[in-house]
Motif scaffolding. Structure first.
Motif, mmCIF file in Angstrom:
data_model
loop_
_atom_site.group_PDB
_atom_site.id
_atom_site.type_symbol
_atom_site.label_atom_id
_atom_site.label_comp_id
_atom_site.label_asym_id
_atom_site.label_seq_id
_atom_site.Cartn_x
_atom_site.Cartn_y
_atom_site.Cartn_z
ATOM 1 N N UNK A 41 -17.192 6.054 32.684
ATOM 2 C CA UNK A 41 -16.218 7.256 33.683
ATOM 3 C C UNK A 41 -15.490 6.829 34.437
ATOM 4 N N UNK A 42 -14.925 5.553 34.199
ATOM 5 C CA UNK A 42 -14.454 4.283 35.182
ATOM 6 C C UNK A 42 -13.474 4.140 34.455
ATOM 7 N N UNK A 43 -11.575 3.962 34.842
ATOM 8 C CA UNK A 43 -10.242 2.962 34.217
ATOM 9 C C UNK A 43 -10.221 1.910 35.283
ATOM 10 N N UNK A 44 -10.571 0.676 35.110
ATOM 11 C CA UNK A 44 -9.892 -0.986 35.535
ATOM 12 C C UNK A 44 -9.105 -1.610 34.920
ATOM 13 N N UNK A 45 -8.205 -1.260 36.185
ATOM 14 C CA UNK A 45 -6.772 -2.447 35.369
ATOM 15 C C UNK A 45 -6.888 -2.934 36.782
ATOM 16 N N UNK A 46 -6.831 -4.787 36.718
ATOM 17 C CA UNK A 46 -7.217 -5.415 37.591
ATOM 18 C C UNK A 46 -5.522 -7.165 37.047
ATOM 19 N N UNK A 47 -5.203 -7.221 38.078
ATOM 20 C CA UNK A 47 -4.722 -8.559 38.510
ATOM 21 C C UNK A 47 -4.565 -9.740 36.915
ATOM 22 N N UNK A 48 -3.625 -10.201 36.553
ATOM 23 C CA UNK A 48 -4.303 -11.188 35.199
ATOM 24 C C UNK A 48 -3.585 -12.575 35.926
ATOM 25 N N UNK A 49 -4.240 -13.577 35.705
ATOM 26 C CA UNK A 49 -3.286 -14.963 36.480
ATOM 27 C C UNK A 49 -3.164 -15.733 34.624
ATOM 28 N N UNK A 50 -2.834 -14.964 33.535
ATOM 29 C CA UNK A 50 -2.970 -15.244 32.469
ATOM 30 C C UNK A 50 -1.324 -15.491 32.728
ATOM 31 N N UNK A 51 -0.113 -13.947 32.874
ATOM 32 C CA UNK A 51 0.603 -13.908 32.630
ATOM 33 C C UNK A 51 1.853 -14.026 33.596
ATOM 34 N N UNK A 52 1.337 -14.290 35.008
ATOM 35 C CA UNK A 52 1.820 -14.778 36.549
ATOM 36 C C UNK A 52 0.899 -16.197 36.699
ATOM 37 N N UNK A 53 2.330 -16.669 37.841
ATOM 38 C CA UNK A 53 1.709 -17.826 38.692
ATOM 39 C C UNK A 53 1.475 -16.780 40.282
ATOM 40 N N UNK A 54 0.480 -17.012 41.090
ATOM 41 C CA UNK A 54 0.299 -16.436 41.779
ATOM 42 C C UNK A 54 -0.396 -16.774 43.424
ATOM 43 N N UNK A 55 -0.107 -16.208 44.371
ATOM 44 C CA UNK A 55 -0.684 -17.093 45.557
ATOM 45 C C UNK A 55 -2.038 -17.043 45.412
ATOM 46 N N UNK A 56 -2.962 -17.871 45.618
ATOM 47 C CA UNK A 56 -4.218 -18.080 45.223
ATOM 48 C C UNK A 56 -4.991 -18.371 47.123
ATOM 49 N N UNK A 57 -6.079 -17.149 46.799
ATOM 50 C CA UNK A 57 -6.614 -16.528 48.266
ATOM 51 C C UNK A 57 -8.263 -16.554 47.476
ATOM 52 N N UNK A 58 -8.873 -17.474 48.061
ATOM 53 C CA UNK A 58 -10.428 -18.113 48.159
ATOM 54 C C UNK A 58 -11.173 -17.266 49.023
ATOM 55 N N UNK A 59 -12.447 -17.208 48.482
ATOM 56 C CA UNK A 59 -13.109 -15.463 49.507
ATOM 57 C C UNK A 59 -13.871 -16.798 50.614
ATOM 58 N N UNK A 60 -13.922 -16.992 51.911
ATOM 59 C CA UNK A 60 -14.799 -17.492 52.744
ATOM 60 C C UNK A 60 -15.358 -15.669 53.691
ATOM 61 N N UNK A 61 -17.032 -16.529 53.557
ATOM 62 C CA UNK A 61 -17.761 -15.388 53.898
ATOM 63 C C UNK A 61 -18.637 -15.334 55.381
ATOM 64 N N UNK A 62 -18.895 -14.876 56.020
ATOM 65 C CA UNK A 62 -18.645 -14.291 57.352
ATOM 66 C C UNK A 62 -19.545 -15.448 58.300
ATOM 67 N N UNK A 63 -20.554 -15.637 56.923
ATOM 68 C CA UNK A 63 -21.946 -16.720 57.622
ATOM 69 C C UNK A 63 -22.074 -17.416 56.154
ATOM 70 N N UNK A 64 -22.536 -18.178 56.500
ATOM 71 C CA UNK A 64 -23.416 -19.194 55.014
ATOM 72 C C UNK A 64 -24.438 -19.311 55.493
ATOM 73 N N UNK A 65 -25.173 -18.082 54.583
ATOM 74 C CA UNK A 65 -26.276 -18.386 54.756
ATOM 75 C C UNK A 65 -27.556 -18.753 53.586
ATOM 76 N N UNK A 66 -28.610 -18.968 54.430
ATOM 77 C CA UNK A 66 -29.467 -19.661 53.233
ATOM 78 C C UNK A 66 -30.288 -19.438 52.922
ATOM 79 N N UNK A 67 -30.606 -20.207 51.712
ATOM 80 C CA UNK A 67 -31.475 -19.954 50.725
ATOM 81 C C UNK A 67 -32.853 -19.331 50.801
#
Length: 229
Positions: A82-108
């Motif tokens: 029941x959902x439709x999903x369209x995502x940015x492609x890293x194949x067709x264009x060069x993009x600025x890369x943002x990488x997630x950094x956690x608020x806290x590095x949680x333990x194992x």
């Protein structure tokens, strides 16, 4: 939370749309004697939710613009019916890369099924270089991100196709997508992803979703949430 965001694009229908759909057997819409603003739909909506009559809740539709780390997006993407999903492609264009950094590095945790602990291990020693000092968990994470992004940029600048260069990028890379679904579909996302068993970052997505949906459909959303055991 930076890197995890849910933004409303638009929506179709109100709480009253659910009432109209349920009353379709009486003629529905313009043929019935029930008018939005004159008829209170609360009682019927609560009954429908409590009795698990879900089809009327599938008529309202909501579209969001979302962003999250790829690993989180892939968990959310398991909700497909029941959902439709369209995502940015890293194949067709060069993009600025943002990488997630956690608020806290949680333990194992002792048992990986538990996901993580509430212990902050960001300053824990990851590598001991003896007389040269130590490197913490937080520092290793940051260095790994920089190395991956730099490698991607170097490969692209050297002439490698972005569709192959992207393979070196981490799962923490932030992706963006447009996601459309029904009111009931979004409730199922919230119900499953707000659970205490869900990863913290997924629960953050669910929290933001909850805030928006509760404003769009105050009666129906609360009625559905009341059915969560």
């Amino acid at each position: 939370m930076e890197g995890i965001n849910v933004k409303l694009v638009d929506n179709m229908g109100t709480d009253f749309r659910i009432f109209e759909a349920a009353k379709a057997t009486l003629g529905g819409g313009t043929e019935s004697n029930f008018k939005e603003g004159e008829t209170d739909p609360t009682r019927l909506i609560k009954f429908l939710a409590n009795e698990r009559h879900v089809t009327p809740f599938r008529h309202p539709q909501v579209t969001f613009e979302c962003e999250a780390p790829i690993s989180i997006a892939r968990q959310l993407g398991k909700h497909q019916a029941g959902f439709s999903w369209n995502e940015r492609s890293m194949r067709y264009r060069d993009s600025v890369i943002d990488v997630f950094t956690p608020d806290m590095f949680r333990g194992r945790p002792t048992h990986l099924h538990d996901g993580s602990t509430e212990e902050d291990v960001s300053k824990e020693v990851a590598i001991d270089l003896d007389q040269f000092g130590t490197v913490s968990v937080e520092e290793i994470y940051s260095q790994a991100i920089k190395a991956a992004v730099t490698s991607y940029e170097v490969l692209v600048n050297a002439g490698l196709a972005p569709e192959q260069a992207r393979f070196v990028l981490p799962q923490g890379m932030v992706t963006r997508w447009i996601w459309t679904g029904s009111l009931y579909g979004w409730f199922e996302v919230y119900r499953q992803r707000s659970s205490g068993h869900s990863q913290y970052e997924v629960r953050e997505f669910a929290r933001q979703l909850d805030g928006i949906m509760s404003e769009l459909y105050p009666i129906a959303w609360e009625a559905l949430k009341d059915t969560i055991k």
